[in-house]
Write a protein that holds these residues in place. Structure first.
Motif, PDB file in Angstrom:
ATOM      1  N   PHE A 176       0.828  -1.198   0.000  1.00  7.86           N
ATOM      2  CA  PHE A 176       0.000   0.000   0.000  1.00  7.86           C
ATOM      3  C   PHE A 176       0.871   1.260   0.000  1.00  7.86           C
ATOM      4  O   PHE A 176       0.580   2.240  -0.679  1.00  7.86           O
ATOM      5  CB  PHE A 176      -0.938   0.018   1.215  1.00  7.86           C
ATOM      6  N   ARG A 177       1.946   1.226   0.815  1.00  4.79           N
ATOM      7  CA  ARG A 177       2.822   2.398   0.876  1.00  4.79           C
ATOM      8  C   ARG A 177       3.517   2.640  -0.471  1.00  4.79           C
ATOM      9  O   ARG A 177       3.674   3.776  -0.920  1.00  4.79           O
ATOM     10  CB  ARG A 177       3.853   2.213   1.984  1.00  4.79           C
ATOM     11  N   THR A 205      -4.054   8.779  -3.656  1.00  5.75           N
ATOM     12  CA  THR A 205      -3.023   8.746  -2.605  1.00  5.75           C
ATOM     13  C   THR A 205      -3.676   8.728  -1.223  1.00  5.75           C
ATOM     14  O   THR A 205      -3.278   7.967  -0.341  1.00  5.75           O
ATOM     15  CB  THR A 205      -2.095   9.966  -2.735  1.00  5.75           C
ATOM     16  N   SER A 260       1.073   4.079  -2.816  1.00  6.90           N
ATOM     17  CA  SER A 260       0.801   5.475  -2.483  1.00  6.90           C
ATOM     18  C   SER A 260       1.866   6.386  -3.065  1.00  6.90           C
ATOM     19  O   SER A 260       1.567   7.484  -3.571  1.00  6.90           O
ATOM     20  CB  SER A 260       0.720   5.648  -0.968  1.00  6.90           C
ATOM     21  N   ARG A 261       3.133   5.954  -3.023  1.00  3.52           N
ATOM     22  CA  ARG A 261       4.208   6.782  -3.581  1.00  3.52           C
ATOM     23  C   ARG A 261       4.067   6.908  -5.106  1.00  3.52           C
ATOM     24  O   ARG A 261       4.308   7.959  -5.691  1.00  3.52           O
ATOM     25  CB  ARG A 261       5.561   6.164  -3.235  1.00  3.52           C
ATOM     26  N   ALA A 317       1.454   9.470  -6.473  1.00  2.00           N
ATOM     27  CA  ALA A 317       1.633  10.820  -5.924  1.00  2.00           C
ATOM     28  C   ALA A 317       0.937  11.881  -6.763  1.00  2.00           C
ATOM     29  O   ALA A 317       0.544  12.942  -6.259  1.00  2.00           O
ATOM     30  CB  ALA A 317       3.124  11.140  -5.807  1.00  2.00           C
ATOM     31  N   LEU A 365      -5.218   5.325  -0.542  1.00  2.00           N
ATOM     32  CA  LEU A 365      -4.218   4.302  -0.219  1.00  2.00           C
ATOM     33  C   LEU A 365      -3.627   4.527   1.171  1.00  2.00           C
ATOM     34  O   LEU A 365      -3.357   3.566   1.905  1.00  2.00           O
ATOM     35  CB  LEU A 365      -3.111   4.320  -1.277  1.00  2.00           C
ATOM     36  N   ASP A 366      -3.431   5.795   1.551  1.00  2.00           N
ATOM     37  CA  ASP A 366      -2.908   6.086   2.896  1.00  2.00           C
ATOM     38  C   ASP A 366      -3.900   5.622   3.974  1.00  2.00           C
ATOM     39  O   ASP A 366      -3.516   5.072   5.010  1.00  2.00           O
ATOM     40  CB  ASP A 366      -2.635   7.580   3.041  1.00  2.00           C
ATOM     41  N   ASP A 367      -5.194   5.867   3.731  1.00  3.97           N
ATOM     42  CA  ASP A 367      -6.214   5.419   4.698  1.00  3.97           C
ATOM     43  C   ASP A 367      -6.212   3.888   4.814  1.00  3.97           C
ATOM     44  O   ASP A 367      -6.328   3.328   5.914  1.00  3.97           O
ATOM     45  CB  ASP A 367      -7.594   5.899   4.260  1.00  3.97           C
TER      46      ASP A 367
END
Length: 548
Positions: free
Chosen positions: A208-209, A222, A212-213, A216, A225-227
């Motif tokens: 997921f991280r 983003t 997320s990158r 961007a 995905l962070d949630d």
């Protein structure tokens, strides 16, 4: 008293007989002679009466069991009736074989040390009990049998009580084994969660991280995905808490004091921790104490509304005493299915005592005393016991339960005795030493026993062995054991035979018995060769032959 009277009557009878022989017919009215003539029949009559009185006393004593007090048993009555203060009664254990004491404890077949005799008690041709008594009572078999017959009914009642006690003890041990097995299963589940699902979730969080990158340039994706990564991180934390509650791994790593410190540092009501423990305790005791304190702290945080909790743990009278107290709302109780009831069952299964004092408005105090001496068998110990039972039954044609009485110290003593009879560890061959170690390894002997056998320095003598209680009864078995040892690398050599003969003489075993033991081992070797030729040889490449 009766015995003293009998001795006196014997003396009077002898004097009477002597006087009759010397009686002078020319003086028939001699006063002394008249007294003796009268005394003789009176003496015989009194002797008969006393003999009858002794038998009647026997019956009355046994028939009046219980008259000596509410705690008097059949054993107490027989002790008085047979004038043997050390007399004991053992009973056959229904369903499992072997013998149990009146307290229901397992015991080996008694009366084998030469100092006590054993008289079995049968019912319909089957042994139900036995008396362990003074060997001198065997001189009066009718009296012994009369005592057994008179006590028969009461003996049945005592046997049922002993059986009930044995069953209660077995139920206690069974509960302990169930708890131990449950703890091992929880450990397995914890490891599986840690090594399986938890690791996969951690890997998913990393994905997921990374996503997320790469996203961007898309703020909405983003954020989404962070949630998701945060939710997954919370799920992993909850899973870790769950696995930590399944089995307290920290107890294994840091011991009970370290585990309790970790509990006290968790958020919630401040904990005043007073732990006075200077060494590791049995695992089952530490785990039970940890669960108890964790549950009590959880309940205090949820329901007590207290300002502080005090936890105290120390060893008192060979038991771990745990106390958890608060000054909160009180009113806690053990309800069916509750955590406290489960803890009470766990501690009871370990032979401990659990208590809770929680009057409404006056706080709650939970206490437990857990014995340090635990009889819960580990998997390895249970497997060793099964192996030893099979070994005893297969090799010695004895009830497998006899193996329950054999200790590691007994096995080491037997190995030492066999080596000494064979001439000592320094005199046996390397192959013979391997056979001895293999023998005890196959019978699942303790590691320290096997190591002691390999390093034995012949520091004992046969004289040292002979003074060990009960050794005289197993000496012939030790000679057989030594013959097998010396025969393990081939036929006996003249030197080996000479050493065995010297040991046999030193032990006081007749040469005829020694010759019989030699013949038994030779027959077993022949049978082993026949078995090899009939079963193993046809499936082996050419050139193989049985060892020894």
């Amino acid at each position: 008293m009766v015995r003293a009277l009998r001795i006196g009557l014997i003396a009077v009878t002898v004097l009477a007989a002597a006087a009759l022989v010397m009686f002078d017919l020319d003086h028939p009215y001699d006063l002394w002679s008249q007294l003796i003539v009268v005394a003789a029949p009176l003496t015989l009559t009194a002797w008969f009466v006393l003999a009858r009185t002794a038998d009647e006393r026997l019956v009355h004593v046994i028939a009046g069991l219980g008259a000596g007090g509410p705690d008097e048993t059949v054993r107490d009555g027989l002790r008085r009736a047979l004038a043997d203060p050390d007399l004991e009664i053992v009973y056959t254990q229904v369903g499992r074989g072997g013998w149990i004491s009146g307290l229901g404890e397992q015991t080996s077949r008694p009366g084998l040390d030469g100092r006590r005799a054993f008289t079995p008690i049968d019912r319909d041709g089957k042994p139900i009990a036995g008396l362990v008594h003074d060997p001198r009572l065997l001189r009066h078999p009718k009296r012994l049998r009369a005592a057994v017959d008179a006590a028969s009914l009461a003996l049945d009642n005592e046997r049922l009580k002993a059986q009930l006690r044995a069953e209660l003890m077995e139920a206690q041990a069974s509960r302990s084994r169930i708890i131990d097995a449950g703890d091992r299963e929880l450990q397995r589940v914890e490891r599986n969660l840690h090594d399986g699902a938890q690791q996969r979730l951690v890997g998913l969080a990393l994905m997921f991280r990374l996503a997320s990158r790469r996203a961007a340039g898309d703020p909405e994706l983003t954020a989404l995905l962070d949630d998701a990564a945060r939710e997954l991180s919370d799920a992993i934390s909850e899973l870790r808490e769950l696995t930590r509650g399944i089995h307290p791994a920290i107890v294994d790593d840091a011991g009970l004091p370290g585990a309790l410190e970790a509990l006290a540092e968790r958020p919630g009501i401040p904990v005043d921790l007073q732990v006075d423990l200077h060494e590791r305790l049995p695992e089952a005791v530490e785990v039970a104490a940890y669960y108890l304190i964790a549950e009590a702290l959880t309940n205090a945080n949820k329901h007590a509304n207290a300002g502080r909790v005090t936890v105290h743990a120390q060893v008192v009278n060979e038991a771990l005493r745990v106390t958890v107290s608060d000054q909160g709302a009180g009113g806690a109780e053990r309800s069916p299915g509750s955590g406290l009831q489960g803890l009470a069952d766990r501690i009871s299964a370990l032979g401990g005592e659990f208590g809770i004092d929680s009057p409404p408005g006056s706080g709650t105090t939970v206490t437990a005393d857990i014995p340090l001496a635990q009889t819960v068998l580990t998997d390895a110990a249970q497997q060793r016991l099964v192996a030893l039972r099979w070994w005893v039954h297969e090799h010695w044609e004895m009830p497998g339960e006899a193996g329950d009485q054999i200790t590691d110290e007994d096995n080491l003593m037997a190995a030492k005795a066999a080596m000494l009879i064979a001439g000592g560890n320094r005199r046996i061959t390397e192959r013979e030493r391997e056979w001895l170690i293999g023998y005890h390894t196959a019978a699942r002997g303790a590691d320290w026993v096997i190591a002691a056998i390999a390093a034995y320095d012949d520091s004992d003598t046969l004289d040292d062995m002979k003074v060990i209680p009960g050794f005289s009864q197993v000496a012939r078995g030790e000679v057989y054991y030594a013959i097998r040892l010396c025969s393990s690398d081939g036929p006996l050599t003249p030197d080996e035979l000479s050493r065995l003969e010297r040991s046999v003489d030193e032990l006081g075993i007749a040469r005829e018995e020694f010759e019989e033991l030699l013949a038994i081992v030779a027959a077993e070797d022949e049978l082993r060769h026949r078995r090899f030729n009939a079963i193993a040889a046809p499936v082996l490449p050419g050139g193989f032959s049985p060892s020894g």
